[in-house]
Design a protein around this motif. Structure first.
Motif, PDB file in Angstrom:
ATOM      1  N   ALA A  44       0.833  -1.210   0.000  1.00  0.00           N
ATOM      2  CA  ALA A  44       0.000   0.000   0.000  1.00  0.00           C
ATOM      3  C   ALA A  44       0.867   1.258   0.000  1.00  0.00           C
ATOM      4  CB  ALA A  44      -0.925  -0.009   1.212  1.00  0.00           C
ATOM      5  N   LEU A  45       1.910   1.255   0.815  1.00  0.00           N
ATOM      6  CA  LEU A  45       2.791   2.425   0.887  1.00  0.00           C
ATOM      7  C   LEU A  45       3.568   2.609  -0.414  1.00  0.00           C
ATOM      8  CD1 LEU A  45       4.132   1.987   4.528  1.00  0.00           C
ATOM      9  CD2 LEU A  45       2.777   3.912   3.690  1.00  0.00           C
ATOM     10  N   TYR A  46       4.062   1.511  -0.969  1.00  0.00           N
ATOM     11  CA  TYR A  46       4.861   1.610  -2.190  1.00  0.00           C
ATOM     12  C   TYR A  46       3.980   2.056  -3.369  1.00  0.00           C
ATOM     13  CZ  TYR A  46       8.660   0.542  -5.409  1.00  0.00           C
ATOM     14  OH  TYR A  46       9.657   0.645  -6.334  1.00  0.00           O
ATOM     15  N   LYS A  47       2.754   1.579  -3.412  1.00  0.00           N
ATOM     16  CA  LYS A  47       1.825   2.017  -4.449  1.00  0.00           C
ATOM     17  C   LYS A  47       1.587   3.523  -4.342  1.00  0.00           C
ATOM     18  CE  LYS A  47      -2.921   1.489  -6.134  1.00  0.00           C
ATOM     19  NZ  LYS A  47      -4.239   0.821  -5.924  1.00  0.00           N
ATOM     20  N   GLY A  53       4.527   9.974  -7.349  1.00  0.00           N
ATOM     21  CA  GLY A  53       5.823  10.417  -7.831  1.00  0.00           C
ATOM     22  C   GLY A  53       6.799  10.829  -6.752  1.00  0.00           C
ATOM     23  N   TRP A  54       6.741  10.193  -5.590  1.00  0.00           N
ATOM     24  CA  TRP A  54       7.667  10.531  -4.514  1.00  0.00           C
ATOM     25  C   TRP A  54       9.089  10.102  -4.886  1.00  0.00           C
ATOM     26  CZ3 TRP A  54       5.027   8.928   0.752  1.00  0.00           C
ATOM     27  CH2 TRP A  54       3.867   9.715   0.917  1.00  0.00           C
ATOM     28  N   PHE A  59      10.596   8.986   0.428  1.00  0.00           N
ATOM     29  CA  PHE A  59       9.952   7.745   0.878  1.00  0.00           C
ATOM     30  C   PHE A  59      10.752   7.107   2.010  1.00  0.00           C
ATOM     31  CE2 PHE A  59       8.532   3.238   0.113  1.00  0.00           C
ATOM     32  CZ  PHE A  59       7.204   3.459   0.447  1.00  0.00           C
ATOM     33  N   ASP A  60      12.086   7.167   1.916  1.00  0.00           N
ATOM     34  CA  ASP A  60      12.928   6.667   3.016  1.00  0.00           C
ATOM     35  C   ASP A  60      12.587   7.406   4.309  1.00  0.00           C
ATOM     36  OD1 ASP A  60      14.206   4.874   1.393  1.00  0.00           O
ATOM     37  OD2 ASP A  60      16.017   6.078   1.113  1.00  0.00           O
ATOM     38  N   GLY A  61      12.437   8.728   4.200  1.00  0.00           N
ATOM     39  CA  GLY A  61      12.108   9.527   5.380  1.00  0.00           C
ATOM     40  C   GLY A  61      10.774   9.141   5.977  1.00  0.00           C
ATOM     41  N   LEU A  62       9.769   8.904   5.116  1.00  0.00           N
ATOM     42  CA  LEU A  62       8.447   8.502   5.596  1.00  0.00           C
ATOM     43  C   LEU A  62       8.517   7.164   6.330  1.00  0.00           C
ATOM     44  CD1 LEU A  62       5.330   8.776   5.670  1.00  0.00           C
ATOM     45  CD2 LEU A  62       5.288   7.542   3.501  1.00  0.00           C
ATOM     46  N   LEU A  63       9.241   6.192   5.757  1.00  0.00           N
ATOM     47  CA  LEU A  63       9.340   4.875   6.381  1.00  0.00           C
ATOM     48  C   LEU A  63      10.007   4.957   7.757  1.00  0.00           C
ATOM     49  CD1 LEU A  63      10.385   2.709   3.282  1.00  0.00           C
ATOM     50  CD2 LEU A  63       8.159   2.759   4.406  1.00  0.00           C
ATOM     51  N   VAL A  80      13.663   2.315   0.678  1.00  0.00           N
ATOM     52  CA  VAL A  80      13.188   1.871  -0.625  1.00  0.00           C
ATOM     53  C   VAL A  80      13.916   0.606  -1.054  1.00  0.00           C
ATOM     54  CG1 VAL A  80      13.046   2.459  -3.078  1.00  0.00           C
ATOM     55  CG2 VAL A  80      12.543   4.191  -1.369  1.00  0.00           C
ATOM     56  N   TYR A  81      15.216   0.557  -0.769  1.00  0.00           N
ATOM     57  CA  TYR A  81      16.016  -0.609  -1.158  1.00  0.00           C
ATOM     58  C   TYR A  81      15.460  -1.876  -0.514  1.00  0.00           C
ATOM     59  CZ  TYR A  81      19.893  -3.922  -1.300  1.00  0.00           C
ATOM     60  OH  TYR A  81      20.649  -5.053  -1.468  1.00  0.00           O
ATOM     61  N   SER A  82      15.192  -1.832   0.791  1.00  0.00           N
ATOM     62  CA  SER A  82      14.684  -3.022   1.480  1.00  0.00           C
ATOM     63  C   SER A  82      13.273  -3.382   1.015  1.00  0.00           C
ATOM     64  CB  SER A  82      14.713  -2.816   3.000  1.00  0.00           C
ATOM     65  OG  SER A  82      13.958  -1.680   3.375  1.00  0.00           O
ATOM     66  N   VAL A  83      12.470  -2.366   0.658  1.00  0.00           N
ATOM     67  CA  VAL A  83      11.116  -2.628   0.142  1.00  0.00           C
ATOM     68  C   VAL A  83      11.190  -3.369  -1.183  1.00  0.00           C
ATOM     69  CG1 VAL A  83       9.067  -1.531  -0.843  1.00  0.00           C
ATOM     70  CG2 VAL A  83       9.969  -0.732   1.342  1.00  0.00           C
ATOM     71  N   ARG A  84      12.046  -2.879  -2.100  1.00  0.00           N
ATOM     72  CA  ARG A  84      12.183  -3.526  -3.410  1.00  0.00           C
ATOM     73  C   ARG A  84      12.743  -4.933  -3.279  1.00  0.00           C
ATOM     74  NH1 ARG A  84      14.583   1.785  -6.552  1.00  0.00           N
ATOM     75  NH2 ARG A  84      12.552   2.782  -6.972  1.00  0.00           N
ATOM     76  N   LYS A  85      13.703  -5.101  -2.394  1.00  0.00           N
ATOM     77  CA  LYS A  85      14.287  -6.426  -2.172  1.00  0.00           C
ATOM     78  C   LYS A  85      13.226  -7.385  -1.644  1.00  0.00           C
ATOM     79  CE  LYS A  85      18.097  -8.755   0.220  1.00  0.00           C
ATOM     80  NZ  LYS A  85      19.227  -8.588   1.174  1.00  0.00           N
TER      81      LYS A  85
END
Length: 319
Positions: A44-47, A53-54, A59-63, A80-85
């Motif tokens: 949901a967050l990544y979508k 267009g963040w 996005f790192d700051g929000l997480l 973002v890196y850990s989310v994509r992984k």
């Protein structure tokens, strides 16, 4: 025999890893959370990031802020890196393949590292029209390809889905009426011509649908994207056309690929050839066994103009 055993062992190990990842994904977002799991929250967050267009930094700051705000022992990821992984563990990603802006080639395999098209000489990167400056690192055109083999493997990792993928074997019409492609003449022709393929009901029968559309819903612009969708007909009729069971590649605009569509279909065609000629080792969680999965492309679904592009034949004009 040894090679088959090693392949089966490797596939079983992958299945165990996938099962562990799946259990991790089902973890509540924080102890006692009944509404969101780790997976649902991250998706949901990544979508939301993509739709708005963040930047990666924002996005790192929000997480990081969410991690501090949520109760202790929460499982929100922090970058973002850990989310994509995390998402890639479930084969939910796609391959970004740079393309020539004139649709001459894809920059892959032996020409993967070239800076310009070997056919027309145009730059691989975008060129600032005003300054005439090459923007290295920003591709002129990108094909987004969702590899089909990992997705087929993932379908068989669900016992329920693996069982559904054999639906067609037991549900052929007996009254002469057509309710599913299994009742078609084309299906019977495949059975007749390739009996070895038919022996395993898990082997996949596919249909390819191609057409262009205007993503901006504005008829005054000529921008055109071309989705290429692959449908799996082993599934029952109420499942085979659901969006989660359709695999996709997206050919970029702004102009339609026309007769050069074969350039963009190369990765898909190679995967289909591998599945037909050799097959791939897949773990079937319904029978708890490994098997060699093969697939056949039975037909394409398109209008007459797209049919001309796919076939390379003339379908309009005087002749």
């Amino acid at each position: 025999m040894g090679a088959n055993h090693n392949a089966s062992t490797l596939e079983e190990r992958r299945d165990n890893d996938f099962t562990q990842s799946l259990e991790d994904a089902k973890t509540p977002l924080y102890p006692g959370c009944a509404k969101n799991t780790k997976m649902s929250a991250i998706v949901a967050l990544y979508k939301h990031k993509v739709m708005n267009g963040w930047t990666n930094n924002s996005f790192d700051g929000l997480l990081e802020m969410l991690g501090d705000m949520l109760p202790e022992h929460n499982v929100i990821l922090k970058s973002v890196y850990s989310v994509r992984k995390f998402i890639n563990e479930f084969d939910l990603g796609y391959d970004k393949i740079h393309a020539c802006e004139n649709d001459c080639c894809l920059f892959r395999k032996e020409i993967k590292n070239l800076q310009s098209c070997p056919k027309c000489g145009s730059w691989r990167w975008k060129v600032d029209e005003r300054m005439k400056k090459i923007r290295k690192g920003v591709p002129a055109k990108v094909l987004r390809y969702f590899p089909i083999i990992p997705r087929f493997r993932r379908m068989f990792k669900s016992p329920k889905m693996a069982e559904e993928l054999q639906w067609q074997f037991k549900h052929k019409s007996e009254d002469g009426k057509m309710r599913h492609p299994v009742d078609s003449i084309a299906w019977d022709l495949v059975n007749y011509k390739w009996p070895a393929f038919v022996e395993d009901p898990r082997n996949l029968r596919l249909g390819l649908a191609v057409d262009g559309f205007n993503p901006f819903s504005n008829m005054s612009t000529t921008y055109s994207c071309w989705p290429v969708m692959l449908v799996t007909y082993n599934l029952p009729p109420w499942l085979c056309m659901k969006k989660e069971n359709i695999t996709l590649a997206l050919i970029p605009g702004p102009k339609q690929p026309s007769k050069d569509i074969d350039v963009y279909l190369q990765p898909l065609i190679e995967d289909l050839q591998e599945l037909w000629n050799n097959g791939v080792t897949v773990y079937d969680s319904y029978t708890n066994s490994c098997f060699n999965l093969r697939a056949i492309l039975m037909w394409t679904i398109n209008d007459f103009l797209a049919y001309g592009n796919l076939s390379g034949c003339t379908t309009k004009g005087k002749k």
